[in-house]
Design a protein around this motif. Structure first.
Motif, PDB file in Angstrom:
ATOM      1  N   ILE A 142       0.838  -1.205   0.000  1.00 24.98           N
ATOM      2  CA  ILE A 142       0.000   0.000   0.000  1.00 24.98           C
ATOM      3  C   ILE A 142       0.869   1.250   0.000  1.00 24.98           C
ATOM      4  N   ALA A 143       1.913   1.250   0.808  1.00 23.58           N
ATOM      5  CA  ALA A 143       2.803   2.413   0.882  1.00 23.58           C
ATOM      6  C   ALA A 143       3.715   2.516  -0.344  1.00 23.58           C
ATOM      7  N   ASN A 144       3.873   1.401  -1.060  1.00 24.38           N
ATOM      8  CA  ASN A 144       4.779   1.321  -2.207  1.00 24.38           C
ATOM      9  C   ASN A 144       6.218   1.652  -1.805  1.00 24.38           C
ATOM     10  N   GLN A 145       6.569   1.201  -0.627  1.00 22.60           N
ATOM     11  CA  GLN A 145       7.933   1.344  -0.119  1.00 22.60           C
ATOM     12  C   GLN A 145       8.094   0.389   1.050  1.00 22.60           C
ATOM     13  N   GLU A 146       9.339   0.113   1.443  1.00 21.74           N
ATOM     14  CA  GLU A 146       9.548  -0.804   2.560  1.00 21.74           C
ATOM     15  C   GLU A 146       9.389  -0.063   3.879  1.00 21.74           C
ATOM     16  N   VAL A 147       8.195  -0.177   4.431  1.00 14.34           N
ATOM     17  CA  VAL A 147       7.903   0.399   5.745  1.00 14.34           C
ATOM     18  C   VAL A 147       8.273  -0.594   6.838  1.00 14.34           C
ATOM     19  N   VAL A 148       7.945  -1.864   6.625  1.00 14.50           N
ATOM     20  CA  VAL A 148       8.223  -2.907   7.618  1.00 14.50           C
ATOM     21  C   VAL A 148       9.188  -3.925   7.013  1.00 14.50           C
ATOM     22  N   PRO A 149      10.099  -4.483   7.807  1.00 13.58           N
ATOM     23  CA  PRO A 149      11.006  -5.506   7.275  1.00 13.58           C
ATOM     24  C   PRO A 149      10.257  -6.796   6.997  1.00 13.58           C
ATOM     25  N   ALA A 158      14.900   1.964  14.090  1.00 13.92           N
ATOM     26  CA  ALA A 158      13.919   1.898  12.999  1.00 13.92           C
ATOM     27  C   ALA A 158      12.485   2.190  13.452  1.00 13.92           C
ATOM     28  N   ARG A 159      12.280   2.411  14.737  1.00 12.78           N
ATOM     29  CA  ARG A 159      10.917   2.514  15.253  1.00 12.78           C
ATOM     30  C   ARG A 159      10.182   3.739  14.691  1.00 12.78           C
ATOM     31  N   LYS A 160      10.775   4.910  14.775  1.00  9.56           N
ATOM     32  CA  LYS A 160      10.098   6.121  14.332  1.00  9.56           C
ATOM     33  C   LYS A 160       9.827   6.097  12.825  1.00  9.56           C
ATOM     34  N   ALA A 161      10.789   5.622  12.045  1.00  9.00           N
ATOM     35  CA  ALA A 161      10.598   5.571  10.594  1.00  9.00           C
ATOM     36  C   ALA A 161       9.427   4.673  10.236  1.00  9.00           C
ATOM     37  N   GLN A 162       9.267   3.584  10.967  1.00 13.98           N
ATOM     38  CA  GLN A 162       8.153   2.676  10.688  1.00 13.98           C
ATOM     39  C   GLN A 162       6.818   3.336  11.037  1.00 13.98           C
ATOM     40  N   LEU A 163       6.765   4.020  12.151  1.00 15.05           N
ATOM     41  CA  LEU A 163       5.527   4.707  12.530  1.00 15.05           C
ATOM     42  C   LEU A 163       5.191   5.818  11.534  1.00 15.05           C
ATOM     43  N   ASP A 164       6.204   6.505  11.018  1.00 19.20           N
ATOM     44  CA  ASP A 164       5.960   7.516   9.982  1.00 19.20           C
ATOM     45  C   ASP A 164       5.407   6.863   8.718  1.00 19.20           C
ATOM     46  N   GLY A 165       5.907   5.690   8.382  1.00 22.70           N
ATOM     47  CA  GLY A 165       5.420   4.967   7.219  1.00 22.70           C
ATOM     48  C   GLY A 165       3.967   4.559   7.355  1.00 22.70           C
ATOM     49  N   TYR A 166       3.557   4.268   8.586  1.00 21.84           N
ATOM     50  CA  TYR A 166       2.143   3.923   8.815  1.00 21.84           C
ATOM     51  C   TYR A 166       1.218   5.082   8.445  1.00 21.84           C
ATOM     52  N   GLU A 167       1.693   6.306   8.612  1.00 23.03           N
ATOM     53  CA  GLU A 167       0.880   7.469   8.241  1.00 23.03           C
ATOM     54  C   GLU A 167       0.616   7.483   6.736  1.00 23.03           C
TER      55      GLU A 167
END
Length: 389
Positions: free
Chosen positions: A308-315, A339-348
């Motif tokens: 959905i994000a069209n990028q690697e948000v989660v490993p 990696a925690r903050k980057a993943q939460l930003d990806g969830y947005e």
């Protein structure tokens, strides 16, 4: 009107039950007959078979139970034709449902709509021929499917939103977070943060993924509660083989209070993201499948979050899914991890692309509009669209 629905697994059962509720709100005389599960049963109607009878995954299990599957297919075919619904509604489960759709299309004129389109963008793209021939319309719950079906294959599809957003939003609204109550209910220490394990909804997935998950989290057990969410279709005796605290019928409450999660691929990855829980996707596949992946899978990712994000948000750990790799990625998403903050930003990004809740309502409105048009056509032509040939 009369609706025949077919769902072949737990997530389909959940989504179909909400669609049934939305249809009843708009069609008080709605009657349902279905292949599904407990949630569809609770929504009302007559269950023909439980999806547990057909939930086989992998070549060997399917071959071993082929007679059961073929017998069920024959029974369902006859049942749909005999009951003559105003619409056949198929929920994912393409191996079974596309064969059923072909039979119904060949022998009747019952309108057939797919709610939760088959994931042919991932594999078996040739199934577009079956869809063109046998399906009247696709309803999509993933925004990127519109470009695939309409842009690439010029086949009409309607994005109605994602029902998981509705389910998570409704849960949060109805259940304000109360970790102490949750821990008290399940015998957990409320002072300990929680690591959630979602190891799949089939026996083979659990056998493949859970041992490495448990080994990877062993070092955290003194300071964290490691808790496994039991799948509805899996008996407690299967989980009894493993040394892990298990909660049943409490996946959403578990995610609501989790600090991090290890999750198999599927709807669970999206649910975890919508609860804002950093995760590692763990789905063990043989090494040779990784070599074959470029020739089999047509997509760059396997998790819904990344697609959905069209990028690697989660490993995503697949052929390289082992305890050491899981532990390394888990450490990176724990509080203070890099990696925690980057993943939460990806969830947005994921939330933005999914849009607003309301998928079951939009799907129900589409179906009723479609059927009204069919009925209007039939009235003008004095035909019987649901009669068998």
């Amino acid at each position: 009107m009369r609706y025949y629905l077919v769902a072949g697994e737990a997530s389909g059962d959940l989504h179909a039950s909400h669609l049934m509720t939305a249809l009843k709100e708009r069609d008080p005389g709605a009657k349902f007959r279905f292949i599904g599960g407990d949630k569809m049963q609770a929504a009302g109607g007559e269950m023909v078979r439980h999806y547990k009878d057909l939930a086989y995954m992998g070549i060997l299990p399917v071959v071993m139970h082929l007679r059961t599957i073929l017998r069920a297919m024959r029974e369902v075919r006859r049942d749909v034709v005999d009951w003559r619904p105003d619409a056949l509604i198929l929920i994912d489960y393409p191996g079974f449902n596309l064969q059923l759709a072909h039979y119904v299309h060949k022998h009747t004129k019952i309108p057939t709509v797919y709610y939760i389109a088959p994931k042919i963008w991932a594999w078996k793209e040739g199934r577009i021929k079956n869809i063109r021939r046998d399906i009247d319309h696709l309803l999509s719950i993933l925004p990127f499917e519109v470009d695939f079906f309409e842009g690439k294959h010029h086949y009409p599809i309607t994005y109605v939103g994602n029902p998981t957003m509705d389910e998570v939003s409704a849960f949060k609204e109805a259940h304000p977070a109360d970790k102490e109550a949750f821990c008290r209910q399940h015998g957990l220490d409320p002072q300990k943060p929680i690591i959630a394990l979602l190891a799949g909804s089939r026996k083979q997935e659990i056998a493949d993924n859970l041992p490495a998950m448990l080994e990877a989290t062993a070092a955290y057990r003194n300071d964290y509660s490691v808790v496994l969410a039991a799948a509805p279709s899996i008996d407690d005796s299967i989980y009894a083989k493993y040394d892990v605290r298990t909660v049943r019928d409490a996946t959403y409450p578990l995610l609501q209070h989790a600090t991090a999660a290890l999750v198999t691929s599927g709807t669970a990855t999206l649910e975890t993201a919508l609860f804002g829980v950093p995760q590692v996707v763990c789905y063990k596949i043989p090494t040779f499948w990784e070599w074959c992946r470029p020739f089999v899978l047509k997509i760059p990712y396997v998790s819904l979050v990344n697609l959905i994000a069209n990028q690697e948000v989660v490993p995503e750990l697949l052929a390289d899914m082992n305890a050491a790799n899981v532990r390394r990625h888990l450490e990176a998403i724990m509080p203070g991890g890099e990696a925690r903050k980057a993943q939460l930003d990806g969830y947005e990004v994921v939330n933005e692309r999914l849009g607003t809740p309301g998928a079951p309502s939009r799907a129900a409105e589409f179906l009723l509009g479609k059927l009204a048009a069919v009925n209007s056509h039939c009235s003008r032509k004095s035909c019987s669209c649901c009669a068998g040939s």
